[in-house]
Design an enzyme around this catalytic site. Structure first.
Site, mmCIF file in Angstrom:
data_model
loop_
_atom_site.group_PDB
_atom_site.id
_atom_site.type_symbol
_atom_site.label_atom_id
_atom_site.label_comp_id
_atom_site.label_asym_id
_atom_site.label_seq_id
_atom_site.Cartn_x
_atom_site.Cartn_y
_atom_site.Cartn_z
ATOM 1 N N LYS A 13 0.696 -1.240 0.093
ATOM 2 C CA LYS A 13 -0.098 -0.036 0.052
ATOM 3 C C LYS A 13 0.826 1.317 0.083
ATOM 4 O O LYS A 13 0.764 2.064 -0.727
ATOM 5 C CB LYS A 13 -0.876 0.121 1.246
ATOM 6 C CG LYS A 13 -1.919 -1.018 1.213
ATOM 7 C CD LYS A 13 -2.826 -1.315 2.330
ATOM 8 C CE LYS A 13 -2.123 -1.375 3.812
ATOM 9 N NZ LYS A 13 -1.402 -2.609 4.025
ATOM 10 N N ARG A 88 -9.494 0.794 9.419
ATOM 11 C CA ARG A 88 -9.081 -0.640 9.621
ATOM 12 C C ARG A 88 -10.026 -1.512 10.320
ATOM 13 O O ARG A 88 -9.929 -2.605 10.709
ATOM 14 C CB ARG A 88 -7.915 -0.381 10.470
ATOM 15 C CG ARG A 88 -6.580 -0.905 9.661
ATOM 16 C CD ARG A 88 -5.545 -0.720 10.620
ATOM 17 N NE ARG A 88 -4.299 -1.271 10.074
ATOM 18 C CZ ARG A 88 -3.079 -0.765 9.858
ATOM 19 N NH1 ARG A 88 -3.392 0.343 9.361
ATOM 20 N NH2 ARG A 88 -2.087 -1.539 9.835
ATOM 21 N N ARG A 127 11.433 -5.084 5.038
ATOM 22 C CA ARG A 127 11.157 -3.552 4.889
ATOM 23 C C ARG A 127 12.045 -3.013 5.533
ATOM 24 O O ARG A 127 12.374 -3.180 6.720
ATOM 25 C CB ARG A 127 9.643 -3.354 5.130
ATOM 26 C CG ARG A 127 9.395 -1.982 5.106
ATOM 27 C CD ARG A 127 8.029 -1.671 5.030
ATOM 28 N NE ARG A 127 7.113 -2.339 6.254
ATOM 29 C CZ ARG A 127 5.696 -2.648 6.242
ATOM 30 N NH1 ARG A 127 5.100 -2.129 5.391
ATOM 31 N NH2 ARG A 127 5.146 -2.993 7.182
ATOM 32 N N ARG A 160 11.239 -1.025 11.216
ATOM 33 C CA ARG A 160 10.403 -0.773 12.109
ATOM 34 C C ARG A 160 10.217 -1.668 13.115
ATOM 35 O O ARG A 160 10.644 -2.722 12.889
ATOM 36 C CB ARG A 160 8.817 -0.620 11.310
ATOM 37 C CG ARG A 160 8.721 0.486 10.393
ATOM 38 C CD ARG A 160 7.455 0.099 9.655
ATOM 39 N NE ARG A 160 6.435 -0.252 10.268
ATOM 40 C CZ ARG A 160 5.206 -0.350 9.753
ATOM 41 N NH1 ARG A 160 4.881 0.007 8.498
ATOM 42 N NH2 ARG A 160 3.978 -0.783 10.268
ATOM 43 N N ARG A 171 -0.164 -8.794 13.786
ATOM 44 C CA ARG A 171 -0.404 -7.835 12.853
ATOM 45 C C ARG A 171 -1.522 -8.610 11.564
ATOM 46 O O ARG A 171 -2.434 -8.177 11.395
ATOM 47 C CB ARG A 171 0.389 -7.071 12.150
ATOM 48 C CG ARG A 171 1.155 -6.036 13.383
ATOM 49 C CD ARG A 171 2.532 -5.308 12.851
ATOM 50 N NE ARG A 171 2.120 -4.714 11.513
ATOM 51 C CZ ARG A 171 3.081 -4.691 10.754
ATOM 52 N NH1 ARG A 171 4.407 -4.885 11.042
ATOM 53 N NH2 ARG A 171 3.038 -3.882 9.651
HETATM 54 P P1 ADP Z 1 2.042 -2.098 3.190
HETATM 55 O O1 ADP Z 1 1.881 -0.507 2.997
HETATM 56 O O2 ADP Z 1 0.996 -2.537 2.571
HETATM 57 O O3 ADP Z 1 2.290 -2.438 4.373
HETATM 58 P P2 ADP Z 1 4.658 -1.621 1.897
HETATM 59 O O4 ADP Z 1 4.379 -0.838 0.697
HETATM 60 O O5 ADP Z 1 5.423 -1.138 3.099
HETATM 61 O O6 ADP Z 1 3.577 -2.489 2.414
HETATM 62 O O7 ADP Z 1 5.370 -2.649 1.190
HETATM 63 C C1 ADP Z 1 5.959 -3.919 2.135
HETATM 64 C C2 ADP Z 1 7.626 -4.411 1.489
HETATM 65 O O8 ADP Z 1 7.479 -5.058 0.438
HETATM 66 C C3 ADP Z 1 8.148 -2.984 1.367
HETATM 67 O O9 ADP Z 1 9.520 -3.525 1.859
HETATM 68 C C4 ADP Z 1 7.955 -2.956 -0.057
HETATM 69 O O10 ADP Z 1 9.552 -2.320 -0.699
HETATM 70 C C5 ADP Z 1 8.179 -4.299 -0.517
HETATM 71 N N1 ADP Z 1 7.308 -4.510 -1.747
HETATM 72 C C6 ADP Z 1 6.109 -3.639 -2.061
HETATM 73 N N2 ADP Z 1 5.327 -4.114 -3.135
HETATM 74 C C7 ADP Z 1 6.160 -5.017 -3.820
HETATM 75 C C8 ADP Z 1 6.111 -5.808 -4.856
HETATM 76 N N3 ADP Z 1 4.936 -5.703 -5.751
HETATM 77 N N4 ADP Z 1 6.925 -6.831 -4.989
HETATM 78 C C9 ADP Z 1 8.017 -6.892 -4.101
HETATM 79 N N5 ADP Z 1 8.194 -6.202 -2.923
HETATM 80 C C10 ADP Z 1 7.276 -5.389 -2.736
HETATM 81 P P1 AMP Z 2 0.954 0.596 9.326
HETATM 82 O O1 AMP Z 2 2.153 1.553 9.118
HETATM 83 O O2 AMP Z 2 -0.523 0.753 8.333
HETATM 84 O O3 AMP Z 2 1.186 -1.035 9.030
HETATM 85 O O4 AMP Z 2 0.331 0.803 10.782
HETATM 86 C C1 AMP Z 2 1.519 0.452 11.826
HETATM 87 C C2 AMP Z 2 0.384 0.452 13.188
HETATM 88 O O5 AMP Z 2 -0.112 1.625 13.605
HETATM 89 C C3 AMP Z 2 -0.562 -0.828 13.122
HETATM 90 O O6 AMP Z 2 -0.282 -2.069 13.465
HETATM 91 C C4 AMP Z 2 -1.503 -0.047 14.227
HETATM 92 O O7 AMP Z 2 -0.848 -0.276 15.408
HETATM 93 C C5 AMP Z 2 -1.481 1.403 14.040
HETATM 94 N N1 AMP Z 2 -2.397 2.003 13.282
HETATM 95 C C6 AMP Z 2 -2.119 2.528 11.911
HETATM 96 N N2 AMP Z 2 -3.481 2.772 11.377
HETATM 97 C C7 AMP Z 2 -4.018 2.402 12.250
HETATM 98 C C8 AMP Z 2 -5.858 2.339 12.296
HETATM 99 N N3 AMP Z 2 -6.617 2.716 11.079
HETATM 100 N N4 AMP Z 2 -6.209 2.043 13.277
HETATM 101 C C9 AMP Z 2 -5.892 1.362 14.290
HETATM 102 N N5 AMP Z 2 -4.420 1.379 14.338
HETATM 103 C C10 AMP Z 2 -3.669 1.688 13.344
#
Ligand code: ADP
Ligand code: AMP
Length: 215
Positions: A13, A88, A127, A160, A171
């Site tokens: 995302k 969420r 990541r 992170r 999660r």
């Molecule tokens: P989200 O925001 O849904 O938690 P991220 O955008 O942070 O996910 O992506 C999670 C990890 O996967 C990051 O390290 C990113 O660089 C990697 N990633 C994202 N999209 C792809 C893809 N299409 N193929 C391979 N790796 C990806």
């Molecule tokens: P994310 O960066 O989206 O993976 O979110 C990291 C963490 O932030 C999650 O595991 C939750 O603890 C908190 N968080 C982010 N967005 C929300 C939401 N909309 N509602 C509740 N907790 C959230």
């Protein structure tokens, strides 16, 4: 254009939002990014939410909803936005609908990025995030040009706290139980579009751009 990005943690995302918002001139609002910034700066909000994020639990709805409501009132949201990581829970989605209704607005699309759970763990554990601009990388799938240094702003990259394997399981459980039902919620509004997140980053970006261009 007002978009909600849905999908499990690690689906891509944040990565896609960074690319797509530039193309469509909208803002990227990531609740996770806002929480991490507040935790880093030790603000009252950061102190309140730290315990939840560290354990992989969702932050209580009342805290999250009021934070988003405030953010959506800022001027830069007038041109449109992509919400990433919000809503969420069903309750958050209902509250978002109330905010939109009040302003006479509605969502254009709930964009769901799909991916298998085996892939998600691999992506989350590898990541890396930029300390300066919060850009997202992956040690193998999307590495920076220079190890641990952001290509965009030159700041250091970090892992992170909640991206360690032990927290990832929690999660994903939270996602299944509380967030996945949102797909049905938005199906009922007729605004769901799905994208296969297992493709390359650029292929996913192309699919999303095609969907949004056709709205
Ligand atoms: P989200 O925001 O849904 O938690 P991220 O955008 O942070 O996910 O992506 C999670 C990890 O996967 C990051 O390290 C990113 O660089 C990697 N990633 C994202 N999209 C792809 C893809 N299409 N193929 C391979 N790796 C990806
Ligand atoms: P994310 O960066 O989206 O993976 O979110 C990291 C963490 O932030 C999650 O595991 C939750 O603890 C908190 N968080 C982010 N967005 C929300 C939401 N909309 N509602 C509740 N907790 C959230």
């Amino acid at each position: 254009m007002k978009i909600v990005l849905l999908g499990p943690p690690g689906a891509g995302k944040g990565t896609q939002a960074e690319a797509i918002i530039k193309r469509f001139g909208i803002v990227h609002i990531s609740t996770g990014d806002i929480f991490r910034k507040n935790i880093k700066e030790n603000t009252p909000l950061g102190l309140k939410v730290k315990e939840y994020t560290q354990k992989g639990l969702l932050v209580p709805d009342e805290v999250t909803v009021s934070m988003v409501a405030q953010r959506l009132e800022e001027d830069d949201c007038k041109a449109g936005y992509m919400l990433d990581g919000f809503p969420r829970t069903i309750n958050q989605a209902v509250e978002l609908d109330k905010i939109l209704n009040k302003a006479g607005e509605k969502l254009d699309c709930a964009l769901v990025i799909t991916a298998d759970y085996a892939k998600l763990t691999e992506r989350i554990v590898g990541r890396r995030i930029c300390k300066g601009c919060a850009a997202t990388y992956h040690v193998t799938f999307n590495p920076p040009q220079k190890q641990d240094v952001c290509d965009k702003c030159g700041s250091e990259l970090y892992q992170r706290d909640d991206d360690k394997e032990a927290t990832v399981v929690k999660r994903l459980e939270e996602y299944d139980e509380k967030t996945a039902p949102l797909i049905d919620y938005y199906e009922k509004q007729g605004i769901v579009k799905k994208v296969d997140g297992q493709q390359s980053i650029s292929a996913v970006e192309k699919d999303i751009a095609d969907i949004l261009s056709a709205l």
